[in-house]
Design an enzyme around this catalytic site. Structure first.
Site, PDB file in Angstrom:
ATOM      1  N   CYS A 130       1.915  -0.993 -21.602  1.00 43.69           N
ATOM      2  CA  CYS A 130       1.812  -0.374 -20.464  1.00 43.69           C
ATOM      3  C   CYS A 130       2.572  -0.818 -19.117  1.00 43.69           C
ATOM      4  CB  CYS A 130       0.338  -0.542 -20.022  1.00 43.69           C
ATOM      5  SG  CYS A 130      -0.291  -2.075 -19.724  1.00 43.69           S
ATOM      6  N   ARG A 155      -8.734  -1.205 -16.249  1.00 45.99           N
ATOM      7  CA  ARG A 155      -8.316  -2.819 -15.981  1.00 45.99           C
ATOM      8  C   ARG A 155      -8.922  -3.197 -14.944  1.00 45.99           C
ATOM      9  NH1 ARG A 155      -2.376  -4.612 -14.843  1.00 45.99           N
ATOM     10  NH2 ARG A 155      -2.759  -3.916 -12.642  1.00 45.99           N
ATOM     11  N   HIS A 170       0.808  -1.204  -0.216  1.00 51.84           N
ATOM     12  CA  HIS A 170       0.027  -0.129   0.021  1.00 51.84           C
ATOM     13  C   HIS A 170       0.888   1.247  -0.106  1.00 51.84           C
ATOM     14  CE1 HIS A 170      -2.600  -2.849   2.664  1.00 51.84           C
ATOM     15  NE2 HIS A 170      -3.061  -2.994   1.396  1.00 51.84           N
ATOM     16  N   ARG A 200       8.946 -11.141 -10.387  1.00 51.72           N
ATOM     17  CA  ARG A 200       9.161 -10.032 -10.389  1.00 51.72           C
ATOM     18  C   ARG A 200       9.362  -9.150  -8.917  1.00 51.72           C
ATOM     19  NH1 ARG A 200       3.653  -7.581 -12.502  1.00 51.72           N
ATOM     20  NH2 ARG A 200       3.977  -5.458 -11.510  1.00 51.72           N
ATOM     21  N   ARG A 213      -5.418   1.010 -12.818  1.00 59.77           N
ATOM     22  CA  ARG A 213      -5.425  -0.017 -12.084  1.00 59.77           C
ATOM     23  C   ARG A 213      -6.356  -0.099 -11.025  1.00 59.77           C
ATOM     24  NH1 ARG A 213       0.861   0.527 -12.622  1.00 59.77           N
ATOM     25  NH2 ARG A 213       1.716  -1.401 -13.434  1.00 59.77           N
ATOM     26  N   ASN A 262       5.743  -6.093 -17.409  1.00 55.93           N
ATOM     27  CA  ASN A 262       6.262  -6.556 -16.160  1.00 55.93           C
ATOM     28  C   ASN A 262       5.806  -7.968 -15.697  1.00 55.93           C
ATOM     29  OD1 ASN A 262       6.455  -3.781 -15.633  1.00 55.93           O
ATOM     30  ND2 ASN A 262       4.889  -3.430 -14.412  1.00 55.93           N
ATOM     31  N   ASP A 263       4.792  -8.392 -16.273  1.00 51.76           N
ATOM     32  CA  ASP A 263       4.362  -9.874 -16.036  1.00 51.76           C
ATOM     33  C   ASP A 263       4.691 -10.651 -17.060  1.00 51.76           C
ATOM     34  OD1 ASP A 263       3.033 -10.221 -13.636  1.00 51.76           O
ATOM     35  OD2 ASP A 263       1.311  -9.070 -14.245  1.00 51.76           O
ATOM     36  N   GLU A 312       0.056 -10.564 -21.294  1.00 56.65           N
ATOM     37  CA  GLU A 312       0.981 -10.921 -20.165  1.00 56.65           C
ATOM     38  C   GLU A 312       1.571 -12.242 -19.933  1.00 56.65           C
ATOM     39  OE1 GLU A 312       0.113  -7.797 -16.614  1.00 56.65           O
ATOM     40  OE2 GLU A 312      -1.614  -8.999 -16.979  1.00 56.65           O
TER      41      GLU A 312
HETATM   42  C1  PEP Z   1       2.304  -5.465 -16.226  1.00 55.54           C
HETATM   43  O1  PEP Z   1       2.459  -6.559 -15.868  1.00 55.54           O
HETATM   44  O2  PEP Z   1       3.245  -4.887 -17.062  1.00 55.54           O
HETATM   45  C2  PEP Z   1       1.165  -4.377 -15.646  1.00 55.54           C
HETATM   46  C3  PEP Z   1       1.195  -3.293 -16.349  1.00 55.54           C
HETATM   47  O3  PEP Z   1       0.465  -4.908 -15.074  1.00 55.54           O
HETATM   48  P1  PEP Z   1       0.692  -4.900 -13.283  1.00 55.54           P
HETATM   49  O4  PEP Z   1       2.259  -4.221 -13.378  1.00 55.54           O
HETATM   50  O5  PEP Z   1      -0.023  -4.176 -12.511  1.00 55.54           O
HETATM   51  O6  PEP Z   1       0.801  -6.150 -13.006  1.00 55.54           O
HETATM   52 MG    MG Z   2       0.458  -7.541 -14.787  1.00 57.47          MG
END
Ligand code: PEP
Ligand code: MG
Length: 754
Positions: A681, A511, A368, A644, A475, A633-634, A610
């Site tokens: 993103c 999302r 948080h 990650r 998000r 990221n995922d 993802e």
């Molecule tokens: C990602 O996975 O790149 C993404 C944008 O979603 P989050 O970082 O919220 O998992």
């Molecule tokens: Mg993600």
């Protein structure tokens, strides 16, 4: 012989006598001398001594009743030496009936302690750290009772607070004594929110002020404690009884809370402490300090986790004691907040204008506090082991969230260097602000749309400032993560409507909930999983718990009210999942229509790319969707099989490597072929060098953290896309593990502002 230890509980309690002795005038030495005399008399001990820790770590005899006075300030013990050193090492009381026979006993002829057999020592603990040791000794071989051990611990706590926190003994009088850390220190942690800040430490969990340690009326204090404990128990019971557990969660953490809250031992320790003359708050601190000292040394991760639960419970109890309506803390102008971790909404309670930085002992980048800090633009470094024990209120501190470090009491040259870097940052920010209205075209005329990632209402305040052309990723789970309980339909609708209002004509992509994995909610506690990143998260949760997903879709549709609406599903791993998710959207649209509610003027439903699986099924997925967004990221964590959230493996691979860039090219090419709109993103879209590579591969919609928009726009304005394309395409065919250096060289050769 009278029963030892009972004097402490008399009406004119020993604690009060100690306080009066310490508060009286005269030099520190004579006041400490009086204190040891009082303790020796009350505990019916022949010896009472206070050892304090010197800056070099050695323990020095500061005052004694019963040992030879010549030994005071002469006898010192190295760390770990003798029984005093052993007490420091154990960080808990040491009780021996025959001290000279203990292997750690260290004979010091100058003290004349040969005739004393029984030995009882308690560390002077502040925040779980020992700053000294209090010792009583008796001539006979006797066993100290549990009650006496408890009494000595209470006295030690009060002494520790009074010596260290009360200003009762002047600084000059305690020169060289390490009552509080004073040396410059540098701690290495993790970057949670970018930036640099310099200011004064403010402790989130401020210690109980020394003047509030002792109660005037023990009976009244006991009643206060009882009421607060009952309220705490009731609160936890209620949470467990399911009012908040809408998803039928396992409640493992709550069960642990309940176990502690009803624990007789815990309750008894608190009552004992209050009966001995402490205030209820001081009692909580005392018991907490003891637990910290005991469990803090545990290597067993399970036990250490229990310590966290206990800390949370203590914080809750302190909140009950203070009553809920306590006023927010007044901060100095340049406050750096220091906390173990922060709960939902904690950070939002501080004055944003004065809060310059945040340091956390724990947390994760998805916690948080980290999310809110990023949204507020407050530099934050987390996972700083031992932070709270090393910093005192008011200490100067630097938050270096560029390198992920904290400097406590920094040397002047470090301060000067950091201030210079802060200046450079400010100049760069000013430059980005000037670019705000400039549209992002490459030098060869290609338009690149720069969008912002957001998730909280506070993000909307800076949408205009960044120059972003919309919100490419909202998000929605952040609202859930900063709430104490599951946000209801109206609350969700209100936030989404606010986002759409703030964005005006600009597009917003919402999302749906992406919970699970490392984003866990206390009120939606799922089963603990061995592999949360591969577990029940994101759209999987939504499909299995349609009520939750449909509630959110209903809120989104109702917030749109005749405006365009873009909905995107996270972690789609198969076309069937997308089909099922989309069916829920259709059902909710039909539901709204049946009730005569205005439908969105245009509806786009997309999927996040993802999961690597869908990259090999884009030919099937793309025709079903209105758009896709690549969550790098995922996608990369799954591609490289590296969690990650785990710092040990997060740096083992590079986004600028042939496999990462080739998969991006595959996605981009497939989208061009099928005419599907695509954006990126993940965080990489917000880093100039990575964004340079993405643009070279053909991506022209990038959504990023607000702080990335300025730097990426500056890069876009300087790039020749065609030249970049040729260069990057040749690099991704090489056999190197990473092509970061090569891409950087290319960018420099092309005069790209990275
Ligand atoms: C990602 O996975 O790149 C993404 C944008 O979603 P989050 O970082 O919220 O998992
Ligand atoms: Mg993600």
């Amino acid at each position: 012989m009278p029963a030892p230890g009972l004097a402490i509980r008399g009406p004119r309690s020993l604690l009060r006598q100690i306080r009066e002795a310490l508060a009286g005038g005269g030099p520190a030495q004579s006041r400490l001398d009086m204190v040891v005399r009082i303790i020796a008399r009350s505990m019916v001990a022949e010896v009472c001594s206070i050892y304090l820790r010197r800056a070099n770590g050695e323990m020095e005899l500061f005052a004694t009743e019963g040992l030879k006075p010549e030994a005071v300030h002469v006898t010192t013990l190295k760390p770990g030496e003798g029984l005093v050193g052993e007490t420091m090492r154990l960080n808990r009381p040491l009780s021996l009936s025959d001290a000279p026979n203990h292997p750690s006993f260290s004979y010091r002829p100058e003290t004349g302690e040969d005739p004393f057999h029984a030995f009882l020592a308690a560390p002077l603990l502040r925040g779980g750290r020992a700053i000294g040791v209090l010792v009583v000794q008796n001539r006979t071989e006797r066993v100290y009772t549990e009650e006496e051990v408890e009494d000595l611990q209470i006295i030690a706590m009060v002494l520790a607070e009074m010596v260290a926190g009360g200003g009762l003994l002047g600084e000059g009088e305690l020169k060289n004594v390490e009552i509080a850390p004073h040396r410059p220190e540098r701690l290495k942690g993790s970057r949670f929110a970018d930036g640099l800040a310099y200011g004064k430490a403010v402790l989130h969990e401020a210690p109980v002020a020394p003047e509030q340690l002792l109660s005037e009326d023990s009976a009244a204090e006991e009643r206060r404690l009882k009421t607060a404990v009952e309220a705490l128990q009731a609160q936890i019971d209620e949470m467990l009884e399911g009012q908040h557990g809408i998803l039928g969660a396992s409640f493992e953490v709550l069960e642990t809370y309940r176990m502690f809250a009803h624990d007789r031992g815990w309750n008894r320790s608190l009552e004992e402490a209050v009966r001995s003359g402490l205030t209820a708050e001081a009692a909580v601190e005392r018991v907490r300090s003891e637990h910290r000292a005991r469990l803090g040394q545990a290597r067993d991760p399970y036990l250490r986790e229990r310590l966290h639960d206990l800390e949370d419970l203590n914080d809750r109890l302190l909140r009950h004691l203070s009553g809920d309506g306590h006023a927010p803390r007044v901060l100095p102008d340049d406050a750096i907040l220091i906390a173990r971790n922060l709960g939902p909404a904690d950070l939002l309670e501080y004055d944003r204008g004065r809060l310059k930085g945040l340091l956390l002992e724990e947390g994760s980048s998805a916690s948080h506090a980290a999310i809110v800090a990023r949204a507020l633009g407050i530099p934050c470094v987390g996972r700083l082991a031992g932070l709270r024990d090393r910093v005192s209120e008011g200490d100067p501190v630097i938050v270096d969230a560029e390198t992920g470090e904290a400097y406590l009491r920094p040397r002047p040259d470090v301060i000067t260097a950091s201030l210079a870097r802060m200046d450079v940052r400010a100049q760069r920010q000013a430059e980005f602000a000037r670019l705000r209205e400039t549209p992002a075209f490459t030098r060869d005329g290609a338009k690149v749309t720069l969008l912002m990632n957001a998730g909280l209402a506070v993000d909307l305040d800076i949408l205009g400032e960044t120059g972003a052309e919309g919100i490419g990723l909202f998000r929605t789970e952040f609202q859930f993560m900063v709430a104490e309980e599951l946000p209801r339909l109206n609350t969700q609708t209100a936030l989404y409507a606010r986002v759409l209002d703030a964005a005006g004509d600009m597009p917003v992509t919402f999302r749906t909930l992406d919970l699970g994995g490392d984003k866990v909610l206390p009120y939606l506690e799922a089963e603990r999983e061995d592999n949360p990143a591969l577990g029940w998260r994101a759209v999987r949760m939504g499909l299995d718990r349609p009520a939750l997903l449909r509630l959110q879709l209903r809120a989104l549709i109702s917030a749109a009210r005749g405006r365009p609406l873009r909905i995107m599903f996270p972690l789609i791993a198969s076309v069937d999942e997308f089909r099922a998710a989309r069916a829920f959207v259709d059902q909710e649209i039909a539901w709204a229509q049946r009730r005569g509610r205005p439908a969105p003027s245009r509806l786009d439903v997309g999927a996040m790319v993802e999961a690597p699986s869908v990259v090999w099924h884009l030919d099937a997925l793309l025709p079903m969707v209105d758009f896709v967004s690549v969550g790098t990221n995922d996608l990369m964590q799954y591609m490289f099989a590296a969690d990650r959230g785990n710092p040990r493996v997060a740096d083992r691979y590079d986004f600028l490597s042939p496999p990462a860039l080739r998969v991006m090219k595959t996605i981009q090419d497939a989208c061009v072929e099928s005419g599907t709109s695509v954006s990126v993103c993940g965080e990489m879209a917000g880093r100039p060098l990575e964004a340079f590579a993405l643009i070279a591969l053909g991506f022209d919609h990038l959504s990023m953290p607000p702080s990335g928009v300025g730097p990426v726009k500056r890069m876009v304005l300087s790039v020749d896309r065609e030249a970049a394309r040729r260069g990057v395409l040749s690099l991704i065919r090489t056999s190197s593990g990473s092509v970061r250096n090569e891409i950087e060289t290319l960018a420099r050769k092309l005069y790209v502002a990275i």
